[in-house]
Write a protein that holds these residues in place. Structure first.
Motif, PDB file in Angstrom:
ATOM      1  N   ILE A   5       0.839  -1.202   0.000  1.00  0.00           N
ATOM      2  CA  ILE A   5       0.000   0.000   0.000  1.00  0.00           C
ATOM      3  C   ILE A   5       0.878   1.259   0.000  1.00  0.00           C
ATOM      4  O   ILE A   5       0.566   2.237  -0.671  1.00  0.00           O
ATOM      5  N   ASP A   6       1.999   1.213   0.716  1.00  0.00           N
ATOM      6  CA  ASP A   6       2.912   2.365   0.724  1.00  0.00           C
ATOM      7  C   ASP A   6       3.514   2.595  -0.648  1.00  0.00           C
ATOM      8  O   ASP A   6       3.684   3.739  -1.080  1.00  0.00           O
ATOM      9  N   GLY A   7       3.855   1.503  -1.341  1.00  0.00           N
ATOM     10  CA  GLY A   7       4.415   1.621  -2.687  1.00  0.00           C
ATOM     11  C   GLY A   7       3.425   2.247  -3.655  1.00  0.00           C
ATOM     12  O   GLY A   7       3.790   3.114  -4.459  1.00  0.00           O
ATOM     13  N   VAL A   8       2.162   1.822  -3.570  1.00  0.00           N
ATOM     14  CA  VAL A   8       1.115   2.383  -4.433  1.00  0.00           C
ATOM     15  C   VAL A   8       0.927   3.861  -4.117  1.00  0.00           C
ATOM     16  O   VAL A   8       0.846   4.702  -5.016  1.00  0.00           O
ATOM     17  N   ASP A   9       0.879   4.191  -2.839  1.00  0.00           N
ATOM     18  CA  ASP A   9       0.711   5.586  -2.409  1.00  0.00           C
ATOM     19  C   ASP A   9       1.854   6.452  -2.940  1.00  0.00           C
ATOM     20  O   ASP A   9       1.632   7.517  -3.515  1.00  0.00           O
TER      21      ASP A   9
END
Length: 115
Positions: free
Chosen positions: A104-108
């Motif tokens: 999720i951090d990578g997508v964000d």
């Protein structure tokens, strides 16, 4: 206004996970395509602000025709890839990348590079 994101991903479970990530990040899922043929009409129709493109689609298909169509319309996008980027067409190598496996951090972080 909430960012509306088109997903181009040929693995249904990964697509669903990305949809969940978008929801958690307060982004709107604007649709999912699993091939160049299904994505191009969606690009043509518009209605989204950004896209996440899996580089390698089913049957050895690459998403570069979709990238070209998005670039023509000035719609920002990120490439999702498990590779180091050398498989990306030279005309698009400067685009932001989202590394696999997705977090999720990578997508964000990848989507924040588009604003």
């Amino acid at each position: 206004m909430t960012m509306r994101v088109l997903l181009v991903e040929d693995e249904p479970l990964i697509a669903m996970m990305l949809e969940d990530f978008l929801d958690a990040l307060d982004k709107t899922h604007a649709g999912t395509a699993d091939s160049v043929a299904s994505a191009l009409p969606m690009v043509e129709a518009g209605g989204f602000d950004a896209a996440i493109l899996d580089v390698n689609l089913r049957g050895g298909e690459k998403s570069f025709a979709i990238a070209d169509a998005l670039a023509e319309r000035n719609i920002p996008f990120v490439f999702a890839t498990g590779g180091g980027g050398e498989e990306i067409a030279p005309t698009h190598r400067q685009r932001p990348r989202l590394a696999k496996p997705f977090t999720i951090d990578g997508v964000d972080k990848a989507l924040s590079q588009l604003v």
